[in-house]
Design a protein around this motif. Structure first.
Motif, PDB file in Angstrom:
ATOM      1  N   ARG A  16       0.832  -1.207   0.000  1.00 57.44           N
ATOM      2  CA  ARG A  16       0.000   0.000   0.000  1.00 57.44           C
ATOM      3  C   ARG A  16       0.864   1.253   0.000  1.00 57.44           C
ATOM      4  NH1 ARG A  16      -2.545   3.751   2.991  1.00 57.44           N
ATOM      5  NH2 ARG A  16      -4.743   4.098   2.588  1.00 57.44           N
ATOM      6  N   ARG A  17       1.924   1.283   0.796  1.00 53.07           N
ATOM      7  CA  ARG A  17       2.823   2.440   0.851  1.00 53.07           C
ATOM      8  C   ARG A  17       3.524   2.642  -0.490  1.00 53.07           C
ATOM      9  NH1 ARG A  17       4.118   0.152   5.885  1.00 53.07           N
ATOM     10  NH2 ARG A  17       6.118  -0.578   5.086  1.00 53.07           N
ATOM     11  N   VAL A  18       3.974   1.542  -1.114  1.00 55.21           N
ATOM     12  CA  VAL A  18       4.634   1.633  -2.412  1.00 55.21           C
ATOM     13  C   VAL A  18       3.661   2.174  -3.455  1.00 55.21           C
ATOM     14  CG1 VAL A  18       5.649   0.284  -4.300  1.00 55.21           C
ATOM     15  CG2 VAL A  18       6.356  -0.134  -1.940  1.00 55.21           C
ATOM     16  N   ALA A  20       1.034   4.032  -2.957  1.00 55.86           N
ATOM     17  CA  ALA A  20       0.766   5.439  -2.672  1.00 55.86           C
ATOM     18  C   ALA A  20       1.923   6.311  -3.161  1.00 55.86           C
ATOM     19  CB  ALA A  20       0.539   5.640  -1.176  1.00 55.86           C
ATOM     20  N   GLN A  21       3.157   5.861  -2.938  1.00 57.29           N
ATOM     21  CA  GLN A  21       4.329   6.614  -3.383  1.00 57.29           C
ATOM     22  C   GLN A  21       4.355   6.700  -4.906  1.00 57.29           C
ATOM     23  OE1 GLN A  21       8.030   4.757  -2.342  1.00 57.29           O
ATOM     24  NE2 GLN A  21       9.249   6.531  -2.948  1.00 57.29           N
ATOM     25  N   GLN A  22       4.093   5.603  -5.581  1.00 61.50           N
ATOM     26  CA  GLN A  22       4.085   5.617  -7.047  1.00 61.50           C
ATOM     27  C   GLN A  22       2.948   6.481  -7.584  1.00 61.50           C
ATOM     28  OE1 GLN A  22       3.969   1.437  -7.983  1.00 61.50           O
ATOM     29  NE2 GLN A  22       6.212   1.265  -8.000  1.00 61.50           N
ATOM     30  N   ARG A  24       1.707   9.162  -6.115  1.00 62.33           N
ATOM     31  CA  ARG A  24       2.134  10.556  -5.959  1.00 62.33           C
ATOM     32  C   ARG A  24       3.101  10.942  -7.064  1.00 62.33           C
ATOM     33  NH1 ARG A  24       2.308   9.260  -0.578  1.00 62.33           N
ATOM     34  NH2 ARG A  24       4.549   8.884  -0.658  1.00 62.33           N
ATOM     35  N   ALA A  25       4.062  10.067  -7.339  1.00 62.67           N
ATOM     36  CA  ALA A  25       5.046  10.355  -8.377  1.00 62.67           C
ATOM     37  C   ALA A  25       4.363  10.482  -9.747  1.00 62.67           C
ATOM     38  CB  ALA A  25       6.118   9.265  -8.415  1.00 62.67           C
ATOM     39  N   GLU A  28       2.484  13.802  -9.859  1.00 58.64           N
ATOM     40  CA  GLU A  28       3.433  14.905 -10.006  1.00 58.64           C
ATOM     41  C   GLU A  28       3.939  14.993 -11.448  1.00 58.64           C
ATOM     42  OE1 GLU A  28       6.354  14.072  -7.026  1.00 58.64           O
ATOM     43  OE2 GLU A  28       5.043  14.727  -5.392  1.00 58.64           O
TER      44      GLU A  28
END
Length: 117
Positions: A16-18, A20-22, A24-25, A28
């Protein structure tokens, strides 16, 4: 150091964290592309607004303003944006041709002006 195997719950939290990070990237990157496209569209609009119709006739000078090189039509494709051309009226273009200034070989302003030697 622990050799403990992560639980399924821990692996899912990590995934889930990965994600979410992807996400966001990716957002952006999309935002950067959108801003770039908006800037290019604004530049195109400014260019279209500032565009003026070309003069009907030009006189092209050599490096010295006293030496006239040729008489092209205002929309001739061979004219570079060198700043060595000045717009002239039809009578001025005819007078330049009468003074033996050569006509542009590509756009043939002498023919367009009806100038016969």
């Amino acid at each position: 150091m622990s050799d403990a195997v992560p639980s399924r719950w821990e692996l899912l939290q990590f995934a889930r964290r990965v994600a979410a990070q992807q996400g966001r990237a990716s957002r952006e990157q999309l935002d950067r592309w959108i801003v770039k496209e908006e800037c290019q569209a604004a530049e195109r609009r400014r260019g279209e607004e500032s565009w003026t119709t070309p003069p009907e006739w030009l006189v092209e000078h050599r490096l010295s303003r006293r030496n006239v090189a040729a008489v092209p039509a205002g929309d001739c494709w061979t004219i570079r944006k060198s700043g060595r051309c000045v717009p002239v009226s039809r009578p001025q273009a005819l007078e330049a041709l009468r003074q033996q200034i050569r006509a542009c070989a590509q756009c043939r302003p002498d023919t367009l002006l009806g100038f016969l030697e």
